[in-house]
Design a protein around this motif. Sequence first.
Motif, mmCIF file in Angstrom:
data_model
loop_
_atom_site.group_PDB
_atom_site.id
_atom_site.type_symbol
_atom_site.label_atom_id
_atom_site.label_comp_id
_atom_site.label_asym_id
_atom_site.label_seq_id
_atom_site.Cartn_x
_atom_site.Cartn_y
_atom_site.Cartn_z
ATOM 1 N N GLN A 205 -6.485 0.951 -3.520
ATOM 2 C CA GLN A 205 -5.522 -0.036 -3.051
ATOM 3 C C GLN A 205 -4.983 -0.792 -4.260
ATOM 4 O OE1 GLN A 205 -8.300 -2.159 -0.556
ATOM 5 N NE2 GLN A 205 -8.461 -3.875 -1.989
ATOM 6 N N PRO A 206 -3.925 -1.587 -4.085
ATOM 7 C CA PRO A 206 -3.339 -2.285 -5.240
ATOM 8 C C PRO A 206 -4.313 -3.228 -5.932
ATOM 9 C CG PRO A 206 -1.781 -2.245 -3.413
ATOM 10 C CD PRO A 206 -3.086 -1.722 -2.880
ATOM 11 N N VAL A 207 -4.100 -3.373 -7.227
ATOM 12 C CA VAL A 207 -4.785 -4.375 -8.041
ATOM 13 C C VAL A 207 -4.279 -5.756 -7.622
ATOM 14 C CG1 VAL A 207 -4.879 -5.286 -10.411
ATOM 15 C CG2 VAL A 207 -5.209 -2.829 -9.988
ATOM 16 N N MET A 208 -5.135 -6.773 -7.717
ATOM 17 C CA MET A 208 -4.751 -8.136 -7.359
ATOM 18 C C MET A 208 -4.441 -8.955 -8.609
ATOM 19 S SD MET A 208 -4.708 -8.494 -4.068
ATOM 20 C CE MET A 208 -4.507 -10.275 -4.100
ATOM 21 N N GLU B 214 -2.005 2.257 9.193
ATOM 22 C CA GLU B 214 -2.135 3.721 9.166
ATOM 23 C C GLU B 214 -1.607 4.308 7.854
ATOM 24 O OE1 GLU B 214 -2.278 5.271 13.703
ATOM 25 O OE2 GLU B 214 -0.266 4.890 12.908
ATOM 26 N N ILE B 215 -2.200 3.869 6.762
ATOM 27 C CA ILE B 215 -1.850 4.399 5.443
ATOM 28 C C ILE B 215 -3.155 4.726 4.726
ATOM 29 C CG2 ILE B 215 -0.719 3.957 3.230
ATOM 30 C CD1 ILE B 215 1.080 1.947 4.665
ATOM 31 N N PRO B 216 -3.313 5.949 4.249
ATOM 32 C CA PRO B 216 -4.555 6.325 3.570
ATOM 33 C C PRO B 216 -4.651 5.686 2.184
ATOM 34 C CG PRO B 216 -2.958 8.091 3.411
ATOM 35 C CD PRO B 216 -2.348 7.057 4.315
ATOM 36 N N PRO B 217 -5.804 5.775 1.533
ATOM 37 C CA PRO B 217 -5.938 5.201 0.193
ATOM 38 C C PRO B 217 -5.055 5.912 -0.825
ATOM 39 C CG PRO B 217 -7.859 6.513 0.751
ATOM 40 C CD PRO B 217 -7.046 6.383 2.001
ATOM 41 N N LYS C 161 0.836 -1.204 0.000
ATOM 42 C CA LYS C 161 0.000 0.000 0.000
ATOM 43 C C LYS C 161 0.873 1.256 0.000
ATOM 44 C CE LYS C 161 -4.304 1.896 1.768
ATOM 45 N NZ LYS C 161 -5.201 2.067 2.927
ATOM 46 N N THR C 162 2.012 1.195 0.678
ATOM 47 C CA THR C 162 2.952 2.320 0.601
ATOM 48 C C THR C 162 3.376 2.557 -0.840
ATOM 49 O OG1 THR C 162 3.803 1.935 2.832
ATOM 50 C CG2 THR C 162 5.229 3.144 1.315
ATOM 51 N N LEU C 163 3.740 1.488 -1.543
ATOM 52 C CA LEU C 163 4.137 1.626 -2.945
ATOM 53 C C LEU C 163 2.983 2.152 -3.791
ATOM 54 C CD1 LEU C 163 6.322 -1.554 -3.506
ATOM 55 C CD2 LEU C 163 7.041 0.808 -3.861
ATOM 56 N N ASP C 164 1.767 1.749 -3.468
ATOM 57 C CA ASP C 164 0.619 2.225 -4.234
ATOM 58 C C ASP C 164 0.433 3.725 -4.046
ATOM 59 O OD1 ASP C 164 -1.371 1.477 -6.070
ATOM 60 O OD2 ASP C 164 -2.913 1.484 -4.514
ATOM 61 N N VAL C 165 0.620 4.198 -2.820
ATOM 62 C CA VAL C 165 0.528 5.643 -2.567
ATOM 63 C C VAL C 165 1.672 6.382 -3.260
ATOM 64 C CG1 VAL C 165 0.675 7.407 -0.771
ATOM 65 C CG2 VAL C 165 -0.753 5.384 -0.412
#
Length: 441
Positions: free
Chosen positions: A210-213, A202-205, A111-115
């Motif tokens: 969120q990442p694709v699966m 604690e990471i916002p969208p 999720k960090t990478l997605d942000v």
Amino acid sequence: MSRKQMHLATILSNGLGLPYAWLEPQVDPADYANIHALVRYAKAAERGKLDFIFLGDFLAQSQRSEAHAPGQTLEPTVVATAIALATDRIGIVNTVSTTFEKPYNIARVLKTLDVVSGGRMGWNAITTSAPHAAANFGRAIDDRETRYAQADEVIQIVQALWGSWQEDAWIADKNARRFTDLSKIAPVNLRGTYASSRGPLEIPPSKQGQPVMAHAGASPHSHALAGRYADILISEVFTIDEARHQRESLRRAATAAGRNPDDIKFFAGVIPTIAATPAEALARRGRLVEPDIIQQVHYLGRLIGLPLGPDDLDTPLSAAQLSAARANPGDPRSFRALEVAREGWTVREVLHHAVIDFHPAPIGPPEVVADHMQEWFEAGAADGFWVTPDIYADGMDAFVDGVVPLLQQRGQFRTEYEGETLRDNLGIDHQYGLRQPHSKP
């Protein structure tokens, strides 16, 4: 209504290409560990408007001999970070094993990478079955049922953690002294047989939520898992009939999970060799095959039911041999191998056609590759293709600058990205948290 178009992706593995690509004169062997080379190839893929870069992973040694380059080098999360900061639109699908990684770490990193990437990440959620990979974690490999049951739990927990910070939880109201609405950031408290996590994360969208699966595999277990969770299936198929069979199996699994089967994109692999003429392309691919030619001639014999060895390499199969040859129905590659042999090539040249590779290998000018992809796409064998360049140093540009424009001219592929996120460009619906209600693991 706009015409349906194919999706395209590429894979970055070792910075070199096929195992013997590093021996070619245009290749710098130092690219094996050169992040700048990988970024350069990623930028080329983005120039071609490809949907995403697939970063595979293998958690153990893959080098078979001193002349054989390993299939994987730099850790994918680090590579994904570098690519995310150097590109703007292309997606990045990162492989992380559910067998050895904990769900909280998976959720946090991806999720960090997605942000960071602006909503361009995907997660290829796989199980690991290699005993020598397990040994690197001080473990033994569990049976398949256990691995996939664990994967199911891990994915549920990861997706729940992704949604544990609700989409409107971030207020940042200085006057009210409210950074967030804490009622919208809650623990998930999931505990299963194989995995558990309290949360929240604690990471916002990100821009896409969120990442694709994604998932890579062809077994019934893989299709069942992908049917429940995946937006993308990365496949390994060699014929149109095999690809249709796999794609239909996936669609049935999606339906059984209560999903619309059109929501999952089926990607077939292809390993092209591109040159100005068919002869130049065949010679190029042949150089990449030659180091394994002795092993391959014996394998070719098993594929087509003939006792072949090194003494047979430099002559075509005789009429008697061709009459006796039979494709092995248990290996779809055998039909292509026999087809090429019947064209009158020497046994060595048959092998130079890459008939034993793990994906189809169109060899020739860009038109040959474009024709292959168009044929499969129009036959309903794939929604898209993941392309492995034979030699990264010039093969990525050859595909992007040679094949992609042909597909665009034919109306088969986009000329511009549809949006800023991976979901936008794949045409995947918004998702935040778990895809649908599940029982707790």
